[in-house]
Design an enzyme around this catalytic site. Structure first.
Site, PDB file in Angstrom:
ATOM      1  N   ASP A 201      34.273  33.475  46.503  1.00 22.21           N
ATOM      2  CA  ASP A 201      34.472  34.423  45.414  1.00 22.21           C
ATOM      3  C   ASP A 201      35.089  33.654  44.246  1.00 22.21           C
ATOM      4  OD1 ASP A 201      35.598  36.267  43.596  1.00 22.21           O
ATOM      5  OD2 ASP A 201      35.882  37.773  45.143  1.00 22.21           O
ATOM      6  N   ARG A 372      51.691  39.372  36.170  1.00 19.40           N
ATOM      7  CA  ARG A 372      50.694  38.304  36.023  1.00 19.40           C
ATOM      8  C   ARG A 372      50.420  38.045  34.547  1.00 19.40           C
ATOM      9  NH1 ARG A 372      45.279  38.940  39.173  1.00 19.40           N
ATOM     10  NH2 ARG A 372      45.018  40.510  37.528  1.00 19.40           N
TER      11      ARG A 372
END
Length: 396
Positions: A201, A372
């Site tokens: 991925d 983040r």
């Protein structure tokens, strides 16, 4: 002058010098960004290149509106492979191995089923324990539908866990919470040494770091295009199938777009030759062509320069944290085994990120306590990095 003010001024001077020397600085002008906002969420939704809106207007008025149904023969039908070939250099793939089609979730399902079908006699699928939730959900359902057992294993333990039972292993190239970069060559080698297929991925790595699928002899990969590739919300994902596996790529969604002769309207399904067999349904042309336009910003970009800046932005983020927020808990590796994001643990969680948003610093939050900050080298500046840490410091 207080010590804190002196540190801030020193960091500001350093940020200005780094921005002045940035070889990618001119790329920022190609994006539609508000200078009042410091954008750190390109790892969830990339910023729009300025020319995309005009290109879409042309698509709607001239292609859809002017050519109407004739546009399918004017380039629409082959767009998934053509745009896939534009993405191929960004993932280290030769032409003819990447196709743009469907969503990441759908592509994961198609690819993982095809991988286990191509490896009969094995009853197990492995998925990395820290995987993005969608990957885990899809892997659960693939295991359920195909009769395989599913095991979740930390990436560091995959080499010991993969065995003669394992049909395929699904791994995230970059961990979505911590930003840790996993070692594609060594993991792929270990998986294949046990006779299993490696499915990667790339959602948090494509457009951020150089990816070398062919060089690493990866079997299959999927990736999204709305993060660092800036394709727009919900832009279609892509599938990579190594040339050596294309003839046996037996995916479960036998839609007409993947048929060998889609307009023959045959009763039975015959998979197309080559990468087109990874297609399923009718492509979403507006999103597809928005992505095509967005990929123009990558013309002439040296991925080694991109990577160097992304790492330098991260290094400067750490420097700012060390000087302004010493002791901050940071799960992102300080060494360069990371993608292009810095994650900071904060007890305020979503409330802290909401406060950052109110002050024009846009990152995102992942439970239970991770803030983040995505670093998109094409448009993120060192000055913005300092602004993010300074603003976070002011909230503590």
């Amino acid at each position: 002058m207080t010590e804190s003010v002196a540190r801030s001024r020193s960091l500001a001077d350093e940020a200005a010098a780094l921005d002045a020397a940035d070889p990618l600085a001119g790329k920022r002008a190609e994006f539609d960004l508000d200078d009042a906002v410091a954008y750190f969420d390109g790892n969830s939704l990339g910023a729009p290149p300025k020319h995309v809106a005009q290109r879409l207007t042309e698509v709607v008025r001239e292609q859809w509106g002017g050519r109407l149904i004739r546009s399918w023969n004017d380039g629409w039908w082959d767009a998934p492979q053509r745009i896939g070939d534009r993405i191929a250099p960004l993932v280290g793939a030769a032409a003819g191995q990447v196709v743009v089609a469907d969503s990441t979730t759908v592509d994961l399902f198609k690819t993982l089923v095809a991988a286990v079908r191509a490896n009969p006699g094995r009853d197990e699928i492995l998925v990395d324990a820290g995987t993005f939730p969608t990957d885990g959900y899809v892997a659960d359902q693939v295991a359920r539908l195909t009769g395989h057992a599913l095991r979740r294993v930390p990436v560091a333990e995959l080499a010991d866990a993969v065995s003669e039972r394992t049909a395929a292993v699904l791994v995230n190239h970059v961990d979505y919470v911590s930003g840790r970069l996993h070692d594609m060559p060594s993991v792929t080698d270990a998986v294949q040494a046990a006779g299993a297929f490696a499915v990667w991925d790339l959602c948090h790595s494509v457009g951020a770091i150089p990816v070398r699928l062919d060089e690493c002899a990866v079997d299959f990969a999927v990736g999204c295009t709305y993060k660092f590739l800036n394709g727009g919300p919900g832009s279609p994902a892509f599938v990579y199938v190594a040339q050596r596996h294309q003839a046996e790529f037996d995916q479960p969604l036998a839609g007409w777009a993947g048929h060998a002769d889609p307009f023959a309207m045959e009763d039975g399904y015959r998979g197309s030759a080559g990468i087109a067999r990874a297609r399923a349904g009718t492509p979403d042309m507006l999103s597809m062509l928005a992505l095509d336009a967005a990929l123009d910003v990558w013309d002439g970009v040296d991925l080694a320069v991109l990577r160097a800046k992304g790492l330098a932005l991260g290094d400067f983020f750490f420097q700012c944290l060390d000087e302004l927020l010493p002791g901050a808990e940071v799960p992102t590796p300080r060494d360069h085994a990371r993608g292009h994001q810095i994650s900071v643990c904060d007890p305020g969680g979503q409330q802290t990120m909401d406060a950052l948003h109110r002050q024009g610093v846009l990152g995102d939050f992942r439970p239970p306590d991770v803030l983040r900050f995505g670093l998109a080298p094409l448009y993120t500046t060192y000055g913005e990095v300092l602004r993010a840490v300074t603003t976070l410091h002011g909230l503590r």
